[in-house]
Write an enzyme that holds these catalytic residues in place. Structure first.
Site, short mmCIF file in Angstrom:
data_model
loop_
_atom_site.label_atom_id
_atom_site.label_comp_id
_atom_site.label_asym_id
_atom_site.label_seq_id
_atom_site.Cartn_x
_atom_site.Cartn_y
_atom_site.Cartn_z
N GLU A 1 0.84 -1.21 0.00
CA GLU A 1 0.00 0.00 0.00
C GLU A 1 0.88 1.26 0.00
O GLU A 1 0.55 2.28 0.59
CB GLU A 1 -0.96 0.02 1.22
N GLU B 1 2.52 -13.43 6.03
CA GLU B 1 1.63 -12.30 6.28
C GLU B 1 0.32 -12.83 6.85
O GLU B 1 -0.56 -13.26 6.12
CB GLU B 1 1.32 -11.52 4.99
N ASN C 1 7.93 -10.01 -4.25
CA ASN C 1 6.83 -10.04 -3.29
C ASN C 1 5.53 -10.47 -3.97
O ASN C 1 5.08 -9.78 -4.88
CB ASN C 1 6.64 -8.64 -2.70
N GLU C 2 4.99 -11.59 -3.56
CA GLU C 2 3.75 -12.12 -4.15
C GLU C 2 3.83 -12.08 -5.67
O GLU C 2 2.89 -11.63 -6.34
CB GLU C 2 2.53 -11.35 -3.64
#
Ligand code: NAG
Ligand code: NAG
Ligand code: NAG
Ligand code: NAG
Length: 619
Positions: free
Chosen positions: A123, A262, A181-182
């Site tokens: 974010e 996470e 990341n992901e």
């Protein structure tokens, strides 16, 4: 040839064993399905904290509270655009002093799970990627695009040597390092890119370090996100079927430790959407299930913090995130202990001894009360070079090389528009919000995905001002190439362009005695609509109470001076209440991030609203 006497040989053997025992090591035990720390089975219970969202003066306080909850590790991202604002210019000072942060973790007794990106999502504006990458118009981010890789290599050439110095095996706190990341959630699915990163990380960090990836807990995500030689972990939140989620990890890693990288303690907000609350009971129940299975877990977030300045990201379809990144986490945005904090601590206590010592209290907050404006200054925007706007022009490649904030475009009406005439951005080209005025009188607002047309009236020759606001770049999905400012307007004549520069307030706050300013506080804007606020020159963030849900902005005490007068600058973009008399901002001790929301809540101009963009100096 040297021949040793037997006792010398024995001594050497003992020395070798001793040095083996004291050399720190961290690895994966595929036989016992766990991590090995200094040769012993190890499980981490970690929490996420982003140093970029917390003022440096509070790092220690927040880390100590995390330690006292029973955590033995923290996890953090490194936002590339926070450290390399301009290509080749690196900033690791002050609030960006990563090494100081790592040192504090180590001093307190917390291990570190490092997530250096290059992409981080989080974010955060453009998922941490610098917007200057968009200078190459058709760049494919997060892929083997050669220009992207060249920039990544250069940046990692700065960052990874720093990380290397703080690896566990080198005497530091960092036990594992995440690659990308992901990535399995991204459309590109470029294995060569992941292989390139893997080699790059290995070349700087060595063969021994545990590298890992994180993906959604589904076989589909792990397909493009995981790579041979990098340990695959998953992420999932409360309410998930924990057994099924770890089965997905087992699909990629048949053996080794179970890891949820996470585990969501809360969730993110968007302007115009209700504040998200995740019940403590749900968090505690799933956390207990995870720990019961012997799995490793990182609580995301343990403290969210604040998107100061312009650092918030956005989701697609375009929805920017607010200034607060409280996340409904166990520690609030301001570091306060919550009921969720104590409940989580109780769960951890069932699996691990809690540390002794005193729990630092929540920092005191102070309601400084109302401040009245004594002076309203109409903001004058300097006019710069002429530039044609029919071609797509954006903030990132403009002459000013301005990545954040506002951009002003001006033109004159080529013809009389005596009846209401539409002015539109037919291709949704306003990125992200445009405040339009004719001869200095507010005419309306265009907003990406929300308001693509307004009606205007004016005589031929009238001045048209279009102030375009960047509200945060998309941080997730295939639309992360988020060009800013504006692409196309209905008008196709030539515009003159000017850059908007932030002005520091030059007035003094006379009405306050010095001793008051030493506590954290929150600022709110009764009857104001939308804008940006600076306190003593520090960009505290966006306020937008007319849309919600965030109403108050966190003001950490260190921004406030106890010795000289404090200065507050407010840039109101729609309509300040100053034109109708009451014109105050208020400092309160209670945060409100769950106010009522209006999904559009567009400002309609009236005869009393003379202009947008008034800069108000508060004294
Ligand atoms: C959770 O997933 C496991 C494995 O897929 C399955 O056996 C079990 O029935 C699921 N539990 C619930 C409550 O759905
Ligand atoms: C613009 O004006 C026209 C004609 O008066 C009207 O039909 C239309 O609804 C108006 N559009 C907007 C966006 O206000
Ligand atoms: C506020 O502005 C005044 C005038 O420019 C300046 O003297 C003062 O130092 C400023 N205060 C702070 C805390 O920066
Ligand atoms: C907002 O949050 C506060 C503090 O948690 C709570 O007391 C209040 O009821 C909430 N308001 C709404 C409208 O949800």
């Amino acid at each position: 040839i040297v021949s040793f006497k037997p006792n010398v040989k024995l001594r050497l053997l003992i020395d070798a064993l001793a040095s083996y025992a004291t050399t720190p090591s961290f690895s994966i035990d595929y036989r016992q399905n766990c991590f090995l720390k200094d040769g012993e089975a190890f499980r981490y219970i970690s929490g996420s904290i982003h140093y970029s969202r917390i003022p440096r003066v509070y790092w220690k306080d927040r880390l100590l509270k995390m330690y006292m909850a029973g955590l033995n590790a923290i996890q953090t991202y490194v936002p590339w655009n926070f450290h390399e604002p301009v290509p080749g210019q690196y900033d690791f000072s002050g609030d960006r002093d990563l090494e100081h942060f790592l040192q504090l973790c180590q001093d307190i007794g917390l291990l570190v799970i490092m997530r250096p990106g290059p992409y981080i999502c989080a974010e955060w504006d453009m998922g941490g990627l610098p917007s200057w990458l968009l200078k190459k118009k058709d760049i494919v981010l997060r892929s083997s695009d050669p220009d992207y890789l060249a920039a990544v290599d250069k940046w990692m050439g700065q960052l990874l040597p720093i990380i290397n110095r703080h690896l566990y095996q080198n005497g530091g706190p960092i036990i594992t390092v995440q690659v990308e990341n992901e990535y399995g959630s991204y459309f590109a699915c470029d294995y060569n890119y992941m292989r390139h990163l893997s080699q790059l990380f290995r070349s700087h960090l060595g063969e021994e370090v545990v590298l890992f990836t994180t993906d959604g807990a589904g076989v589909g995500y792990l397909k493009c996100g995981s790579l041979q030689g990098i340990y695959a972990t998953v992420d999932f939140g409360p309410g998930s079927n924990v057994t099924a989620a770890f089965e997905a990890q087992r699909h990629a890693e048949p053996r080794g430790p179970l890891v949820n990288s996470e585990f969501y303690t809360g969730w993110l907000d968007h302007w115009g959407e209700k504040h998200v609350v995740i019940p403590t009971a749900a968090v505690v129940k799933s956390l207990n299930e995870i720990l019961e299975m012997g799995a490793n877990v990182n609580l995301y977030m343990f403290i969210g913090g604040t998107n100061f300045g312009y650092w918030n990201g956005a989701n697609s379809p375009y929805g920017p995130q607010p200034t607060s990144y409280d996340y409904d986490a166990p520690l609030t945005e301001a570091g306060d202990l919550t009921e969720k904090y104590f409940a989580i601590r109780e769960v951890i206590k069932m699996y691990k001894e809690l540390p002794g010592g005193l729990l630092p209290p929540s920092t005191p907050k102070f309601a400084y009360g109302q401040l009245c404006s004594v002076m309203l200054v109409i903001y004058m925007v300097p006019l710069c070079s002429l530039l044609c706007l029919i071609c797509a022009l954006n903030m990132d490649v403009s002459l000013s090389r301005q990545a954040f904030g506002f951009m002003l475009y001006q033109t004159v009406l080529p013809v009389n528009c005596l009846k209401p005439t539409p002015l539109s951005s037919p291709l949704n080209g306003v990125h992200d919000r445009a405040y339009i005025s004719i001869d200095g009188i507010a005419a309306g607002i265009l907003e990406r995905n929300k308001a693509l047309t307004i009606n205007i009236t004016g005589k031929a020759g009238s001045r048209v001002d279009v102030l375009v606001e960047n509200m945060g770049r998309i941080n997730y999905g295939k639309e992360i190439n988020d060009f800013k400012a504006t692409k196309t307007f209905l008008f196709t004549s030539c515009f003159s362009k000017a850059t908007f520069t932030q002005q520091r307030c030059s007035q003094k706050l006379k009405s306050f005695s010095l001793a008051f300013f030493f506590k954290d506080t929150y600022i709110q804007f009764p009857n104001w609509r939308k804008g940006q606020v600076w306190i003593n020159g520090f960009n505290v963030g966006r306020y937008w109470p007319s849309r919600g849900p965030q109403v108050t902005l966190f003001v950490p005490a260190h921004l406030l001076s106890t010795s000289v007068q404090n200065n507050i600058t407010v840039l109101e973009l729609e309509a300040s209440p100053c034109s109708s008399g009451s014109c105050t901002v208020e400092f309160t001790d209670t945060p409100v991030i769950n106010g009522t929301v209006k999904s559009t809540g567009h400002f309609k101009s009236s005869s009393t609203d003379k202009t947008f963009w008034s800069r108000t100096i508060l004294e």
